[in-house]
Design an enzyme around this catalytic site. Sequence first.
Site, PDB file in Angstrom:
ATOM      1  N   HIS A   1       0.820  -1.210   0.000  1.00  0.00           N
ATOM      2  CA  HIS A   1       0.000   0.000   0.000  1.00  0.00           C
ATOM      3  C   HIS A   1       0.857   1.265   0.000  1.00  0.00           C
ATOM      4  O   HIS A   1       0.627   2.203   0.764  1.00  0.00           O
ATOM      5  CB  HIS A   1      -0.981  -0.021   1.161  1.00  0.00           C
TER       6      HIS A   1
ATOM      7  N   ASN B   1       2.274  11.018   8.005  1.00  0.00           N
ATOM      8  CA  ASN B   1       3.431  11.068   8.882  1.00  0.00           C
ATOM      9  C   ASN B   1       4.075   9.696   8.988  1.00  0.00           C
ATOM     10  O   ASN B   1       3.400   8.686   8.938  1.00  0.00           O
ATOM     11  CB  ASN B   1       3.019  11.512  10.289  1.00  0.00           C
TER      12      ASN B   1
END
Length: 380
Positions: free
Chosen positions: A64, A219
């Site tokens: 992913h 992040n």
Amino acid sequence: MRIPLKYGVNPHQGNAFVSNETEDLQVLNGKPGYINFLDALTAWQLVLELSRATGKEAAASFKHVSPAGAAVAKPLSNEFANAQFLRSADLSPVATAYARARGGDRMCSFGDALAVSHKVDESLAVMLKSEVSDLIIAPDYDDKALDILSSKKSGGYIIMQMDPEYRAPTNEERQLLGFQFEQDRNAAEITSDMFSGETNERVETLLVATIALKYAQSNSVCVAYDGQVIGLGAGQQSRIHCTRLACDKADKWMMQFHPKVQSLGFRKGLKKPDKANVVDQYLLWDELSDSEKHDLSSNLESVPDSISRDEKLSWVTKFENVCLSSDAYIPFRDNIDRAARSNVQVIAHPGGSVRDELVKQACVEHDIALLETGLRCFLH
């Protein structure tokens, strides 16, 4: 070059293709989809940059569009081979790079996209044959390796070949909801100069951690050890959640070398993914319900005593030169406190927060070296 895709991000999104003005990328086997290409091309950038920075064979395991693991080549110990359910620790350098990359987080590497910086040989192909993986991208393949991989997944395993001399345009474009975005490509290089004053071993590990972050969805925070990623928290909205996720994964990675884990006797016929799940559950034994404990026990010849929290905290202190890198500045000391529990000894971040002094003080209290790189590595 224009390659029609199996489908877009989801099966109902048709009319998908990838194109480029060059012929530097070839699909040698299988039919890739949209996400396959995103993983492959992002992982490819990571391994090339990591190999250039360290001078070693490099590998990355992607899921992913973030690395589940990344590593450079090093000899494998018998304990590592046992923890990764490998038949032998005697592998070629490029195969060890992938074994270490996938071994950073076997659960997250399930069905991965693999990228390696060097030619794929028979040693890597044989190892990969028994792993659940969706694709590989590499600069070249020897004939035997290509034959082995072409038969994987009943002949449907995706094999890509990329010219290492390919150079991307300096400008990137993207469209969202009919709006066009343009920017300079992130060509900033992560080099050893950013970590001056540290030992060679720590510098190599910091290179692995920080380059992995450059190609992880932000992040992100990465924990690395001995030249390999052992815990990465990516795509979280807060820095502390990234740190907790990365450190929790790193703790589990270190615990796989504990004598109680090394001695687990798996039920005959259990496959690698199932063994990885058993280890993960065993490390959470005290948190399991009675039914979960029963299911776990059914997959083991016998269940050793559980590992207490104090045992776990003591065990992780045996690992020296554990490094943590953050793709943006660390804003609060809670990140430092959590890293200290995983025996992190070096932290690298860009710096620049209004709370930098508080973060520095927390590192002093925990005897952690703090490095400011001055370079933010967001990826969106």
